[in-house]
Design an enzyme around this catalytic site. Structure first.
Site, mmCIF file in Angstrom:
data_model
loop_
_atom_site.group_PDB
_atom_site.id
_atom_site.type_symbol
_atom_site.label_atom_id
_atom_site.label_comp_id
_atom_site.label_asym_id
_atom_site.label_seq_id
_atom_site.Cartn_x
_atom_site.Cartn_y
_atom_site.Cartn_z
ATOM 1 N N CYS A 1 0.764 -0.740 -0.238
ATOM 2 C CA CYS A 1 -0.105 -0.087 -0.222
ATOM 3 C C CYS A 1 0.716 1.363 0.239
ATOM 4 C CB CYS A 1 -0.895 -0.043 1.216
ATOM 5 S SG CYS A 1 -1.473 -1.479 1.578
ATOM 6 N N ARG B 1 1.561 1.620 -5.827
ATOM 7 C CA ARG B 1 1.799 0.798 -5.001
ATOM 8 C C ARG B 1 0.599 0.012 -4.602
ATOM 9 N NH1 ARG B 1 6.401 2.145 -2.008
ATOM 10 N NH2 ARG B 1 5.958 0.829 -0.542
ATOM 11 N N TRP C 1 -3.011 -1.917 -1.366
ATOM 12 C CA TRP C 1 -3.760 -3.380 -2.003
ATOM 13 C C TRP C 1 -3.778 -4.635 -1.202
ATOM 14 C CZ3 TRP C 1 -1.102 -8.288 -1.948
ATOM 15 C CH2 TRP C 1 -1.237 -9.091 -2.794
ATOM 16 N N ASN D 1 0.638 -0.168 5.745
ATOM 17 C CA ASN D 1 1.188 -0.947 5.063
ATOM 18 C C ASN D 1 1.912 -1.905 6.087
ATOM 19 O OD1 ASN D 1 2.298 -1.900 2.808
ATOM 20 N ND2 ASN D 1 4.292 -0.647 2.919
ATOM 21 N N GLY D 2 1.441 -3.347 5.088
ATOM 22 C CA GLY D 2 2.026 -4.561 5.512
ATOM 23 C C GLY D 2 0.693 -5.701 6.221
ATOM 24 N N GLU E 1 10.927 -12.694 -19.697
ATOM 25 C CA GLU E 1 10.864 -11.417 -19.467
ATOM 26 C C GLU E 1 9.309 -11.170 -20.634
ATOM 27 O OE1 GLU E 1 10.480 -9.752 -17.410
ATOM 28 O OE2 GLU E 1 10.776 -7.746 -17.963
ATOM 29 N N LYS F 1 5.928 -9.589 -18.986
ATOM 30 C CA LYS F 1 5.807 -8.289 -19.908
ATOM 31 C C LYS F 1 4.121 -8.405 -20.312
ATOM 32 C CE LYS F 1 7.163 -6.154 -17.939
ATOM 33 N NZ LYS F 1 8.421 -6.800 -16.603
ATOM 34 N N GLU G 1 1.540 -9.854 -17.557
ATOM 35 C CA GLU G 1 0.811 -8.408 -16.718
ATOM 36 C C GLU G 1 -0.059 -7.464 -17.102
ATOM 37 O OE1 GLU G 1 3.714 -6.813 -13.816
ATOM 38 O OE2 GLU G 1 5.602 -7.268 -15.550
ATOM 39 N N HIS H 1 9.573 -31.074 -25.696
ATOM 40 C CA HIS H 1 9.328 -31.857 -24.478
ATOM 41 C C HIS H 1 7.865 -31.933 -24.032
ATOM 42 C CE1 HIS H 1 13.878 -33.482 -25.564
ATOM 43 N NE2 HIS H 1 13.219 -31.857 -25.063
ATOM 44 N N LYS I 1 3.043 -2.394 -7.679
ATOM 45 C CA LYS I 1 4.770 -2.133 -7.980
ATOM 46 C C LYS I 1 5.517 -2.789 -6.818
ATOM 47 C CE LYS I 1 8.072 -0.624 -10.826
ATOM 48 N NZ LYS I 1 8.000 -1.264 -11.266
HETATM 49 C C1 AGP Z 1 7.566 -6.294 -12.771
HETATM 50 O O1 AGP Z 1 6.940 -6.029 -14.236
HETATM 51 C C2 AGP Z 1 6.770 -7.236 -12.326
HETATM 52 N N1 AGP Z 1 5.527 -5.958 -11.530
HETATM 53 C C3 AGP Z 1 7.053 -8.114 -10.452
HETATM 54 O O2 AGP Z 1 7.468 -8.752 -11.079
HETATM 55 C C4 AGP Z 1 8.862 -7.495 -10.057
HETATM 56 O O3 AGP Z 1 9.726 -7.244 -10.989
HETATM 57 C C5 AGP Z 1 9.060 -7.936 -8.964
HETATM 58 O O4 AGP Z 1 7.417 -7.955 -8.149
HETATM 59 C C6 AGP Z 1 9.402 -7.562 -8.427
HETATM 60 O O5 AGP Z 1 9.659 -6.562 -7.606
HETATM 61 P P1 AGP Z 1 11.828 -5.849 -6.963
HETATM 62 O O6 AGP Z 1 12.806 -5.845 -8.517
HETATM 63 O O7 AGP Z 1 10.574 -4.225 -6.645
HETATM 64 O O8 AGP Z 1 12.121 -6.758 -6.515
#
Ligand code: AGP
Length: 613
Positions: free
Chosen positions: A2, A27, A74, A100-101, A486, A490, A493, A509, A608
């Protein structure tokens, strides 16, 4: 996860909180709320949805008051609805709190408080903490600061909290453990926030709070800090390096697109002062004191999550190839719970954009407690992971606001390349001429990335063709295998299309069973070393009628002939190719998401900074 923000000063708190929440929305964005304390009265507004929904609900009304708190959520405990949105009030509504937590022992605390007659209005762990503070005040007569401190001694879990009370209307209490919190110090005013983005507009003087610290900010006495065990601490004031422009969209429609386009600069910034290609040197000040540990390491273990984990995988290839040291890449979340074998000659490299990812932080703490030396590669200065490590280097990518990581990834790759080159050169595992060639080529990478960005329009056209498909496969070999992972992440997500990344040869496989004319396949085909093998893999896919989108090096005629769509990118050394080949995949995901009407910067269910495990 959050975002939290607080203000105490001489201006109206409401516009500062509203703007702060918009800056922190990346966040977490399933509900938002704020509370203002004025003339001893608390006024609270909260709403499920985005910050914009909250502001619409408030309908332009400015709630007067120069002290307040705000939260963008969140959800962890309790559905994302109006009731569970923060701030939360204590039983008698005298105390208001944002958090937050996760309070892990919240159900035991709730049971105890229920026995004492307290009732609860929400499903959250945060409300329990508010009422626990109230209960302590009731039983001990303690002031708010003392009651917060005592309550936190009963709490197991992670928190960044800001607490206000109508009984002490000139004070804000803030505390942290495991979740970030920074205090901004202005002229007769103070700001508290999860990161510096809501603060930078008003002041550059900040104090990053440490774990288990409680800050009291009073209109009369200013800022004071104690630990939860009641030891007085002297606040350490630092100057923020962040600029306002860095956290605004700067004419781009989305932060993600802006951040994709920033990469020539962010990669250059990550090399600045470190790479001197002419002199043939790499210097990394942040690792200097512990460099011997890296040079003599029996093994390197890289821990990370998500995109940073993909960067770690490229790091594995780089360190094994150039520095001839065995590398293991671990999901931080698995590593921390599987009793890993670690010794003094092991080096752990933790990679994290935010520097706050709970699992990565816990992995670092575990490895440290077992005697390993920990290096960090983080983007956020002052972040928890960067402070927990023995040594490390910051990626100077600048603030990354889009939830999908782009420029942080290429900056991480830049740093890993610099580290591997320096260690390899010092160990003598890279021939001098190869080393010099790679340094010169690394110096050219920002230009090559700039050149690659010119594929944008072509990528958009390809995205138009495929925007309604339900599945995608990404294939790569060697250095391009992590890039395939990657690219798939992308796409998943932000466009919500199911995508898998696979080593090209491994496809046969299993995943090959999925291939038909409805399964487009992106092939990363820039490798010189496995070129013929990639051609074979393309044949295998083509034979099953898949449409192929190939990422090839400029001038490639063979694969271009075979593929249905070709994206040409500048040729570069194989070790450096991920930094370039990921760019069209970032653009592809971006355009797909836009074409499908998805929220690019704030994809559903994500946040994030993942500060819960
Ligand atoms: C990346 O596009 C993601 N949103 C997510 O996988 C991110 O890379 C992951 O949560 C790790 O975050 P960090 O690099 O801040 O540790």
């Amino acid at each position: 996860m959050c975002g939290i923000v607080g203000y105490i000063g001489e201006r109206d708190a409401m516009p500062i909180l509203a703007k702060g929440l918009q800056r922190l929305e990346y966040r977490g964005y399933d509900s938002a709320g704020l509370a203002i304390l004025s003339n001893g009265t608390l006024t609270t507004h909260k709403r499920a949805g985005k910050v914009a929904d909250l502001l619409e609900h408030i309908n332009g009304e400015t709630i007067p008051g120069t002290l307040g708190i705000g939260h963008t959520r969140w959800a962890t405990h309790g559905a994302p609805n109006d009731v569970n949105a923060h701030p939360h009030e204590s039983f008698s509504r005298t105390i208001s709190i944002i958090h937050n937590g996760i309070i892990e022992n919240y159900s035991a605390l709730k049971k105890e408080l229920s026995k004492r007659g307290y009732k609860f209005r929400t499903e959250t762990d945060t409300e329990i903490l508010a009422t626990l503070i109230e209960d302590i005040q009731k039983n001990t007569g303690a002031q708010l600061e003392e009651a917060v401190r005592l309550a936190l001694n009963e709490v197991i879990g992670a928190y960044a909290i800001v607490v206000i009370s109508d009984a002490e209307p000139d004070k804000i209490i803030a505390a942290r453990k495991g979740s970030p919190l920074v205090i901004g110090i202005g002229e007769h005013e103070y700001f508290v926030a999860s990161d510096a983005s809501p603060i930078v507009e008003y002041t550059k003087n900040v104090v990053y709070m440490n774990d288990e610290e409680v800050a009291t900010i009073s209109r009369v006495d200013g800022l004071s800090i104690k630990t939860i065990r009641n030891q007085v601490k002297t606040p350490y004031i630092e100057e923020l390096e962040l600029n306002l422009e860095e956290i605004e969209k700067g004419g781009f429609e989305h932060f993600m697109l802006k951040e994709i386009y920033e990469q020539p600069t962010s990669i250059r910034d990550s090399m600045r002062g470190r790479l001197n290609a002419r002199a043939g040197t790499v210097s990394l000040g942040g690792i200097k004191d512990y460099e011997k540990k890296l040079l003599n390491a029996d093994r390197i273990i890289m821990v990370a999550c998500g995109t940073s984990w993909h960067a770690a995988m490229v790091g594995e290839y780089l360190f094994e190839d150039l520095a001839r040291v065995p590398v293991e890449v671990e999901y931080a979340s698995e590593f921390r719970y599987r009793n890993p074998v670690l010794g003094e000659n092991d080096v752990v490299i933790a990679i994290s954009q935010s520097g706050e990812t709970a699992d990565t932080l816990a992995a670092v703490q575990l490895a440290k407690s077992r005697g390993a030396t920990i290096f960090g590669i983080c983007n956020v200065v002052g972040s928890s992971i960067s402070r927990e490590t023995h040594a490390g280097s910051f990626t100077h990518a600048g603030p990354e606001i889009g939830v999908a990581s782009t420029k942080a990834f290429t900056a991480q790759l830049t740093l890993l390349t610099l580290m591997a080159l320096r260690i390899g050169h010092k160990k003598g595992t890279i021939p001098e001429s190869r080393y010099q060639t790679l340094l010169a080529e690394l110096d050219r990478i920002p230009e090559k990335v700039k050149e690659t960005l010119k594929t944008d329009e072509k990528v958009r056209e390809i995205a138009e063709t495929f925007s309604s498909v339900r599945n995608f496969l990404y294939l790569g070999r060697g250095y391009n295998f992590p890039v395939a992972l990657e690219g798939a992440l992308k796409l998943k997500e932000i466009s919500y299309i199911h995508a898998e990344g696979y080593p090209a040869a491994e496809m046969k496989h299993g995943p090959i069973a999925l291939i038909d004319d409805d399964m487009p396949v992106v092939v990363l085909a820039t490798n010189q070393s496995a070129y013929d093998k990639i051609i074979n893999n393309i044949h295998e896919v083509k034979a099953r009628n898949a449409r192929i989108i190939a990422i090839v090096s400029k001038g490639d005629t063979v694969i271009s002939e075979m593929a249905d769509y070709t994206i040409e990118i500048p040729a570069t050394a194989e070790q450096l190719s991920p930094i370039v080949s990921v760019i069209p995949l970032q653009l592809m995901a971006y355009h797909m998401a836009v074409l499908r009407g998805c929220n690019v910067d704030q994809p559903r269910n994500l946040a994030k900074s993942v500060t819960v495990e």
